[in-house]
Motif scaffolding. Structure first.
Motif, PDB file in Angstrom:
ATOM      1  N   GLY B 203       0.834  -1.196   0.000  1.00 33.55           N
ATOM      2  CA  GLY B 203       0.000   0.000   0.000  1.00 33.55           C
ATOM      3  C   GLY B 203       0.867   1.244   0.000  1.00 33.55           C
ATOM      4  O   GLY B 203       2.095   1.163  -0.028  1.00 33.55           O
ATOM      5  N   LEU B 204       0.211   2.397   0.027  1.00 30.78           N
ATOM      6  CA  LEU B 204       0.928   3.663  -0.074  1.00 30.78           C
ATOM      7  C   LEU B 204       0.604   4.504   1.160  1.00 30.78           C
ATOM      8  O   LEU B 204      -0.552   4.780   1.450  1.00 30.78           O
ATOM      9  CB  LEU B 204       0.497   4.390  -1.358  1.00 30.78           C
ATOM     10  CG  LEU B 204       1.146   5.726  -1.669  1.00 30.78           C
ATOM     11  CD1 LEU B 204       2.651   5.588  -1.785  1.00 30.78           C
ATOM     12  CD2 LEU B 204       0.578   6.290  -2.959  1.00 30.78           C
ATOM     13  N   HIS B 205       1.643   4.883   1.887  1.00 32.18           N
ATOM     14  CA  HIS B 205       1.460   5.725   3.075  1.00 32.18           C
ATOM     15  C   HIS B 205       0.850   7.059   2.647  1.00 32.18           C
ATOM     16  O   HIS B 205       1.235   7.615   1.624  1.00 32.18           O
ATOM     17  CB  HIS B 205       2.813   5.933   3.745  1.00 32.18           C
ATOM     18  CG  HIS B 205       2.708   6.517   5.122  1.00 32.18           C
ATOM     19  ND1 HIS B 205       2.407   7.838   5.330  1.00 32.18           N
ATOM     20  CD2 HIS B 205       2.841   5.961   6.352  1.00 32.18           C
ATOM     21  CE1 HIS B 205       2.381   8.067   6.642  1.00 32.18           C
ATOM     22  NE2 HIS B 205       2.635   6.940   7.278  1.00 32.18           N
ATOM     23  N   LYS B 206      -0.061   7.575   3.460  1.00 31.49           N
ATOM     24  CA  LYS B 206      -0.788   8.795   3.049  1.00 31.49           C
ATOM     25  C   LYS B 206       0.151   9.975   2.806  1.00 31.49           C
ATOM     26  O   LYS B 206      -0.124  10.834   1.973  1.00 31.49           O
ATOM     27  CB  LYS B 206      -1.869   9.149   4.068  1.00 31.49           C
ATOM     28  CG  LYS B 206      -1.353   9.418   5.461  1.00 31.49           C
ATOM     29  CD  LYS B 206      -2.507   9.731   6.400  1.00 31.49           C
ATOM     30  CE  LYS B 206      -2.082  10.092   7.812  1.00 31.49           C
ATOM     31  NZ  LYS B 206      -0.750   9.763   8.291  1.00 31.49           N
ATOM     32  N   TYR B 211       3.670  12.369  -4.008  1.00 28.98           N
ATOM     33  CA  TYR B 211       4.659  12.001  -5.028  1.00 28.98           C
ATOM     34  C   TYR B 211       4.030  11.156  -6.133  1.00 28.98           C
ATOM     35  O   TYR B 211       4.731  10.459  -6.873  1.00 28.98           O
ATOM     36  CB  TYR B 211       5.813  11.214  -4.398  1.00 28.98           C
ATOM     37  CG  TYR B 211       6.544  11.973  -3.313  1.00 28.98           C
ATOM     38  CD1 TYR B 211       7.372  13.045  -3.637  1.00 28.98           C
ATOM     39  CD2 TYR B 211       6.410  11.618  -1.973  1.00 28.98           C
ATOM     40  CE1 TYR B 211       8.038  13.749  -2.652  1.00 28.98           C
ATOM     41  CE2 TYR B 211       7.077  12.321  -0.978  1.00 28.98           C
ATOM     42  CZ  TYR B 211       7.885  13.386  -1.322  1.00 28.98           C
ATOM     43  OH  TYR B 211       8.537  14.078  -0.347  1.00 28.98           O
ATOM     44  N   SER B 212       2.704  11.198  -6.230  1.00 32.72           N
ATOM     45  CA  SER B 212       2.021  10.232  -7.098  1.00 32.72           C
ATOM     46  C   SER B 212       2.477  10.299  -8.557  1.00 32.72           C
ATOM     47  O   SER B 212       2.494   9.293  -9.245  1.00 32.72           O
ATOM     48  CB  SER B 212       0.512  10.402  -6.998  1.00 32.72           C
ATOM     49  OG  SER B 212       0.151  11.647  -7.516  1.00 32.72           O
ATOM     50  N   ASP B 229      -8.586   4.642  -4.801  1.00 36.48           N
ATOM     51  CA  ASP B 229      -7.752   5.841  -4.659  1.00 36.48           C
ATOM     52  C   ASP B 229      -6.271   5.495  -4.773  1.00 36.48           C
ATOM     53  O   ASP B 229      -5.465   6.292  -5.257  1.00 36.48           O
ATOM     54  CB  ASP B 229      -8.024   6.533  -3.315  1.00 36.48           C
ATOM     55  CG  ASP B 229      -9.430   7.118  -3.269  1.00 36.48           C
ATOM     56  OD1 ASP B 229     -10.048   7.242  -4.345  1.00 36.48           O
ATOM     57  OD2 ASP B 229      -9.908   7.438  -2.167  1.00 36.48           O
ATOM     58  N   TYR B 230      -5.915   4.294  -4.293  1.00 39.45           N
ATOM     59  CA  TYR B 230      -4.529   3.846  -4.400  1.00 39.45           C
ATOM     60  C   TYR B 230      -4.152   3.646  -5.869  1.00 39.45           C
ATOM     61  O   TYR B 230      -3.109   4.105  -6.327  1.00 39.45           O
ATOM     62  CB  TYR B 230      -4.393   2.550  -3.608  1.00 39.45           C
ATOM     63  CG  TYR B 230      -3.119   1.752  -3.776  1.00 39.45           C
ATOM     64  CD1 TYR B 230      -1.943   2.129  -3.124  1.00 39.45           C
ATOM     65  CD2 TYR B 230      -3.096   0.583  -4.544  1.00 39.45           C
ATOM     66  CE1 TYR B 230      -0.786   1.369  -3.243  1.00 39.45           C
ATOM     67  CE2 TYR B 230      -1.951  -0.179  -4.662  1.00 39.45           C
ATOM     68  CZ  TYR B 230      -0.799   0.216  -4.014  1.00 39.45           C
ATOM     69  OH  TYR B 230       0.338  -0.545  -4.131  1.00 39.45           O
ATOM     70  N   LEU B 231      -5.051   2.993  -6.617  1.00 41.71           N
ATOM     71  CA  LEU B 231      -4.785   2.793  -8.046  1.00 41.71           C
ATOM     72  C   LEU B 231      -4.667   4.145  -8.745  1.00 41.71           C
ATOM     73  O   LEU B 231      -3.791   4.364  -9.579  1.00 41.71           O
ATOM     74  CB  LEU B 231      -5.904   1.962  -8.691  1.00 41.71           C
ATOM     75  CG  LEU B 231      -6.075   0.536  -8.173  1.00 41.71           C
ATOM     76  CD1 LEU B 231      -7.281  -0.120  -8.850  1.00 41.71           C
ATOM     77  CD2 LEU B 231      -4.831  -0.304  -8.408  1.00 41.71           C
ATOM     78  N   SER B 263       0.663  -1.123   9.599  1.00 39.60           N
ATOM     79  CA  SER B 263      -0.643  -1.761   9.739  1.00 39.60           C
ATOM     80  C   SER B 263      -1.721  -0.896   9.079  1.00 39.60           C
ATOM     81  O   SER B 263      -2.580  -1.383   8.351  1.00 39.60           O
ATOM     82  CB  SER B 263      -0.919  -1.972  11.233  1.00 39.60           C
ATOM     83  OG  SER B 263      -2.243  -1.720  11.556  1.00 39.60           O
ATOM     84  N   LYS B 264      -1.637   0.410   9.293  1.00 40.09           N
ATOM     85  CA  LYS B 264      -2.627   1.324   8.731  1.00 40.09           C
ATOM     86  C   LYS B 264      -2.536   1.345   7.199  1.00 40.09           C
ATOM     87  O   LYS B 264      -3.537   1.349   6.493  1.00 40.09           O
ATOM     88  CB  LYS B 264      -2.379   2.727   9.286  1.00 40.09           C
ATOM     89  CG  LYS B 264      -3.575   3.652   9.145  1.00 40.09           C
ATOM     90  CD  LYS B 264      -3.253   5.072   9.592  1.00 40.09           C
ATOM     91  CE  LYS B 264      -3.177   5.203  11.109  1.00 40.09           C
ATOM     92  NZ  LYS B 264      -2.835   6.582  11.525  1.00 40.09           N
TER      93      LYS B 264
END
Lengths: 238, 501
Positions: B203-206, B211-212, B229-231, B263-264
């Motif tokens: 996953g991606l840390h908020k 840097y998307s 939203d991750y995609l 974990s988050k």
């Protein structure tokens, strides 16, 4: 949007749904894939048989299928609701992480594989009939209910919960003699313990006009993993 | 039980130089060093040492060195000491041997047996300091035909692509396997350099959504942290099928590393394991893969290229041929020397094939089938320097992924104990006191410095060959010659032997 036997590309269908603000009725659907992929809001009603990956990455919208679904319904679903007035194929709700899926009848192999929960996000899959092999494989969280409305002898099949390390599977059955993996704890639900699950049974009954009392009658078995760290002892640092 | 093992390393302290400042003691998470009040001096327990070189680098008086333990079992060309040691470990524990980083065994490194051409007399070389030299590459499908609209104008709409300032990207390393600060450094460096880093499957840390534009997001079998939203937050989406360090098996992050933000980000409870099994259980064929590729494309409205990453295995060319027809835009191939945060030793050291041979055969196969332009090829495992990059491009790659090299630039000394989670360099750990040792700004600067140097070197080598665009180097096997390779190896690589015209 009525298909009239015409075939549309997934992108055309999804663009039309988005243009309608998420609310749409699709008629005479015949195997079109990827419908409502990632949709965030609205209610999409589908008449006919939607193809694979219906509502993949669904993110808040509701999908109502007046017919059967095929494979990979609700793949990696994040939020929202899918209601199927019939049966679905394999890998229902793969890696689902939120939202609810209700299937009136039966589901194929590998339903609820990899579903996981975190905090408020807790996916729920309610299956009215029976489920195929590998139900809840690698399950890490969330809840799967198998209501066995036809009262068959084996509402779940072999390898249910294999590799499971979180979450719960509730099965309504007279006697659970399915071959279960040894890391799964199976316990009969006693008295008030069912209360945790009745809201979902009620929601199922309301969605499909089924009789709530009949679905809560008889015995229930709860399957849970015996450890959330199943592979801890397997390794030796080298 | 008697411990049959001997320490692989020996800590050597020069007591003439040691001033008992106890820096080594504070720096070592393995608790090798301690101050012995009674003796009034520092004592080291070599059995705990992993040879990460942290204490050596930080010792203010340079009083320390770590050397291989000279204690030797009776030499035996067949029963090497390592096999005995591993048996002792397993006889004690009954466990599967677990290792980290890439395959360290002495298999041939084909990059070291390939030489690069240069111009002499007849075709002048180019001076990159004076003349423009193009290292920019675009990754994605390339249309094979011109299309015109009704008015006869050329349709210029291209499939989605990645634009790289140089043909290097940071390969997938998840937040969890490496630290927050390591991820921050990779993201910042990728942005500054105009290249991409890869989230891995955690996953991606908020904090990193900003840097998307320089992020490749990964989707693996466990689908950890994957949602719409991750995609959306990636410039490209990578489906991870396999990894060079452990082809055919999955990933497994132990519960001990699933803490706090990890974990988050993965969206699983603290302390729970994160299991990504070997197969995606919804992909059993190229048709199934195509379905996942297109479900991702539908969810992201065909705006982002999709990468499919596989490990280099025996029939890699046939698999790549299938992937090139699956709708994927980019194929990433990871060789058997690719790094990992943890892999079973036997798998890491014995499964898969060298990336040079895999690349040679994939590129030739896709060309033969006339589908090479359907996809770009990105190769990894392991690219150690700029000449490896040049050789890979000449063998047919569009770009390379670097993982280990990036970590090394940040301070990693390849001690190969990432799996212990106690990385003294603050890279492969989640322990807050260790993570803060890695300053993300300084680490980003080191990454940028390294790749800036590599880019100059790539330009020098290109200039030497009289080539001023990296596009003209791709698949340009005439620029390569093998040394000490047999006929079959040359054939697989598609290159001639040194001395052949």
């Amino acid at each position: 949007m009525k298909f009239n036997g015409k075939t549309y590309a997934a992108k055309e269908i999804n663009d039309a749904i988005k243009a309608a603000g998420g609310d749409a009725t699709l008629k005479e659907v015949l195997g079109e894939r990827f419908i409502a992929c990632g949709l965030k809001s609205g209610v999409v009603t589908i008449e006919g048989t939607p193809g694979n990956a219906l509502g993949a990455y669904l993110d808040g919208a509701e999908i109502r299928v007046r017919g059967n679904g095929q494979d990979a319904v609700g793949d990696t679903m994040n939020d929202g609701k899918i209601v199927v007035f019939g049966s679905v194929g394999d890998t229902l709700g793969y890696a689902m992480r939120g939202g609810k899926i209700f299937v009136r009848d039966n589901v194929g192999y590998r339903a609820g594989v990899h579903i996981k929960e975190y905090g408020e996000k807790k996916p729920v899959i309610v299956i009215g009939g029976r489920a195929g092999c590998f139900l809840g494989e690698y399950m890490a969280g969330g809840l799967i209910l198998v209501l066995n409305k036809e009262n068959v002898k084996d509402p779940i099949d072999d390898y249910t919960g294999v590799g499971m390390y979180g979450g719960k599977i509730l099965v309504r059955a007279h006697l659970l003699d399915t071959l279960l993996p040894k890391q799964i704890k199976c316990k009969r639900v006693e008295g008030q313990e069912l209360a945790e699950f009745t809201p979902y049974i009620k929601e199922y009954a309301e969605e499909f006009g089924a009789e709530f009392a009949a679905l809560t009658k008889g015995d229930f078995y709860l399957l849970t993993p015996d450890s959330s760290n199943p592979y801890k002892r397997l390794y030796t640092n080298n | 039980m008697i411990d049959f093992n001997v320490a692989p390393f020996e800590v050597v302290r020069d007591y003439d130089k040691c001033v008992n400042c106890r820096v080594c003691e504070r720096q070592c998470s393995n608790e090798v060093h301690h101050y012995e009040e009674g003796f009034g001096k520092m004592i080291s327990d070599s059995t705990k040492c992993v040879d990460c070189q942290r204490c050596v680098c930080l010792c203010p008086t340079k009083a320390l060195k770590i050397v291989p333990n000279q204690n030797s079992f009776r030499p035996n060309a067949n029963w090497q000491q390592k096999y005995l040691t591993e048996i002792y470990k397993q006889a004690e524990s009954g466990g599967v041997l677990l290792s980290s980083m890439g395959n360290p065994e002495p298999f041939p490194v084909y990059f070291d047996k390939i030489l690069i051409n240069a111009s002499q007399v007849t075709n002048p070389s180019i001076d990159p300091l004076r003349e423009p030299m193009e290292t920019r590459v675009f990754l994605g499908a390339k249309p094979q035909t011109l299309q015109r609209d009704e008015k006869g104008n050329i349709v210029t709409k291209l499939p989605p692509r990645l634009k790289l300032s140089m043909p290097v990207m940071f390969s997938a390393m998840s937040y969890g396997s490496i630290s927050y600060n390591a991820h921050a450094a990779l993201a910042r460096a990728a942005e500054k350099l105009g290249i991409y880093y890869n989230t891995g499957e955690g996953g991606l840390h908020k904090d990193f959504y900003k840097y998307s534009a320089n992020t490749v997001v990964q989707v693996a079998s466990g689908r950890f942290g994957v949602h719409k939203d991750y995609l959306e937050s990636g410039a490209a989406i990578e489906i991870k099928i396999g990894q060079g360090a452990k082809p055919g098996i999955g990933g497994h992050l132990p519960g001990a590393k699933i803490v706090g933000d990890v974990s988050k980000t993965r969206m699983i409870p603290e302390g729970s394991d994160a299991v990504s099994p070997a197969p995606h259980h919804d992909i059993y064929s190229i048709e199934d893969l195509r379905q996942l590729v297109y479900s991702i494309k539908e969810a992201t409205e065909y705006k982002k290229p999709v990468i499919v990453k596989i490990a280099a295995v025996h029939n890699v060319a046939a698999i790549a041929s299938g992937i090139a027809r699956s709708g994927a835009d980019i194929i990433a191939i990871d060789g058997f020397r690719g790094g990992t945060g943890a892999a079973p030793t036997r798998i890491r050291d014995n499964v898969g094939i060298p990336i040079e041979l895999a690349l040679g055969s994939v590129d030739q196969r896709l060309r033969e089938e006339n589908i090479r332009d359907n996809v770009s090829l990105v190769v990894a495992g392991s690219i150690r320097c700029s000449s490896d990059v040049v050789k890979a491009i000449c063998l047919g790659a569009d770009a390379v992924y670097i993982g280990s090299a990036a970590l090394v630039s940040m301070g990693c000394h390849l001690c190969r104990t990432c799996n212990l989670g106690k990385c003294n360099w603050g890279i492969a750990t989640q322990r807050p006191d260790l993570v803060k040792r890695l300053n993300p700004d300084l680490a980003a600067e080191r990454l940028i410095n390294m790749l800036t140097g590599w880019n100059h070197e790539i330009q020098e080598m290109m200039g030497g060959m009289g080539i001023n665009s990296i596009e003209a180097l791709r698949g340009n096997r005439l620029m390569l010659r093998g040394v000490g390779l047999n006929e079959r190896e040359l054939q697989v690589l598609g290159i001639k032997h040194a001395g052949e015209v």
